[in-house]
Design an enzyme around this catalytic site. Structure first.
Site, PDB file in Angstrom:
ATOM      1  CG  ASP A  92      82.308 -69.675  10.920  1.00 20.98           C
ATOM      2  OD1 ASP A  92      81.764 -70.790  11.615  1.00 20.98           O
ATOM      3  OD2 ASP A  92      83.107 -68.816  11.535  1.00 20.98           O
ATOM      4  CD  GLN A 142     100.823 -88.337  10.977  1.00 21.15           C
ATOM      5  OE1 GLN A 142     101.542 -87.017  11.477  1.00 21.15           O
ATOM      6  NE2 GLN A 142      99.766 -88.385  10.496  1.00 21.15           N
ATOM      7  CE  LYS A 158     103.984-102.979   6.422  1.00 21.71           C
ATOM      8  NZ  LYS A 158     102.579-102.331   6.991  1.00 21.71           N
ATOM      9  NE  ARG A 201     104.564 -98.157   5.252  1.00 22.47           N
ATOM     10  CZ  ARG A 201     103.152 -98.225   5.195  1.00 22.47           C
ATOM     11  NH1 ARG A 201     102.628 -97.633   4.366  1.00 22.47           N
ATOM     12  NH2 ARG A 201     102.425 -99.219   5.880  1.00 22.47           N
ATOM     13  CG  ASP A 258      97.284-104.585  10.802  1.00 25.18           C
ATOM     14  OD1 ASP A 258      97.849-104.173  11.603  1.00 25.18           O
ATOM     15  OD2 ASP A 258      97.747-104.249   9.461  1.00 25.18           O
TER      16      ASP A 258
HETATM   17  C1  R5P Z   1     100.651-100.361   9.746  1.00 27.86           C
HETATM   18  O1  R5P Z   1     101.704-100.296  10.620  1.00 27.86           O
HETATM   19  C2  R5P Z   1      99.158-100.735  10.203  1.00 27.86           C
HETATM   20  O2  R5P Z   1      99.145-101.569  11.200  1.00 27.86           O
HETATM   21  C3  R5P Z   1      98.443-101.280   9.194  1.00 27.86           C
HETATM   22  O3  R5P Z   1      98.830-102.383   8.721  1.00 27.86           O
HETATM   23  C4  R5P Z   1      98.386-100.238   7.949  1.00 27.86           C
HETATM   24  O4  R5P Z   1      98.204 -99.012   8.429  1.00 27.86           O
HETATM   25  C5  R5P Z   1      97.250-100.584   7.026  1.00 27.86           C
HETATM   26  O5  R5P Z   1      97.272 -99.714   5.920  1.00 27.86           O
HETATM   27  P1  R5P Z   1      96.812 -99.879   4.670  1.00 27.86           P
HETATM   28  O6  R5P Z   1      95.538-100.746   4.668  1.00 27.86           O
HETATM   29  O7  R5P Z   1      96.902 -98.593   3.630  1.00 27.86           O
HETATM   30  O8  R5P Z   1      97.812-101.006   4.095  1.00 27.86           O
END
Ligand code: R5P
Length: 314
Positions: free
Chosen positions: A38, A97, A192, A194, A218
């Protein structure tokens, strides 16, 4: 008397666990981690670990069964009376998160911390956390490791001179500054913005990248949106070659086309998340997978010997 070291692995990234075990010259512990018909996870530890110093290696990237495996393995191990349990989570999923930034949203990174602690670990070991403050979600010893030794070597071999380190957003400035200091090169950053969920507009490059070889650092690459837009903005500001070093390669399917058609010449990632190297090579020749097994193995060795970890990164 020092207790015996035992290392177990879930199924999220067995090749990394095997590489760590080879570095430590020890076999992986005998455990069965399987699914019932399952889909429920079943675990059995097949050797005595009473009084032992136990490490369990499991990244918590998607699918969610990786998290369930970690929790269930911790429970099985805890009930077998080891002296100490350390969860080695090379990639700590859900770390993005980490705060309530809108009404009625969860803080899932804190939920993960609660789950892992409740399941029975005595300490946590992870690498390049999305934000260092997540350590505060845990009330147990927490060791935060860095992939920097492997990336610094890679950059020095690839770009011996005229390098500028770039932070692709404000959140990664601290990490990028540490790399710039280690490489003894200037730092630039990208402001940046969003715009919508998972869609990003690069607004502004702060710092001089004209005629320079640029390395973007990053912690996570997922859709590649952040990276590709950052690279585009840098190229418009006169950057020569543009490379990226990103620790955790979550790699959504859409990332490969984006990367292949981008201004990025090379992307180095680590194996904190398992990568099928044949699949990656077939989809992009820009991606280099670097192993962090030596750093993680050495960290296990030092924790077991009660030695300092910080000297690993000097
Ligand atoms: C954001 O704060 C993280 O450090 C990365 O820059 C982000 O999660 C990258 O995600 P993606 O490749 O979808 O732009």
């Amino acid at each position: 008397m020092q207790s015996m070291l035992k290392i177990f692995s879930g199924n999220a990234n067995r090749p990394l666990a095997e590489e760590i075990a080879r570095y430590l010259k020890r076999p992986l512990g005998q455990a069965e981690v399987r699914d019932f018909a399952d889909g429920e996870t079943w675990v059995k530890i097949n050797e005595n670990i009473r009084g032992h110093d136990v490490f369990i290696i499991q990244s918590t990237n998607s699918p969610a069964r990786n998290i369930m495996e970690l929790l269930i393995m911790l429970d099985a191990i805890r009930r077998a009376s080891p002296r100490r349990i350390t969860a080695l989570v090379p990639y700590f999923g859900y770390a993005r998160q980490d705060r309530k930034d809108q009404p009625r949203v969860p803080i899932t990174a804190k939920l993960m911390a609660n789950l892992i602690t409740t399941a029975g670990t005595d300490r946590l070991l992870t690498m390049d956390l999305h934000s260092a403050q997540i350590q505060g979600f845990f009330d147990i010893p927490f060791d935060h490791l860095f992939a920097s030794p492997v990336f610094v070597d890679f950059v020095k071999t690839t770009f011996p001179r005229d390098v500028v380190v770039v932070a692709p957003d404000i959140g990664s400035v601290k990490m990028a500054r540490a790399y710039a200091t280690r490489l003894e090169v200037p730092l630039a950053l990208i402001d940046k913005r969003r715009t919508r969920h998972d869609e990003i507009d690069v607004m502004n490059v702060i710092g001089d990248v004209d005629g320079k070889n640029v390395v973007i650092f990053d912690d996570i690459i997922s859709t590649g949106g952040t990276l590709v837009k950052a690279a585009h903005a840098l190229r418009e500001r006169g950057a020569q070659e543009i490379m990226a070093c990103i620790t955790h390669a979550v790699l959504a399917d859409s990332v490969f086309d984006k990367l292949n058609n981008s201004d990025i010449s090379a992307l180095a990632v680590t194996n904190t998340i398992h990568q099928d190297s044949a699949r990656i090579a077939a989809r992009s020749n820009k991606i280099h997978i670097l192993s962090v097994a030596r750093i993680l193995g050495e960290a296990i060795h030092r924790i077991h010997q009660e030695e300092s970890l910080s000297s690993l990164f000097i």
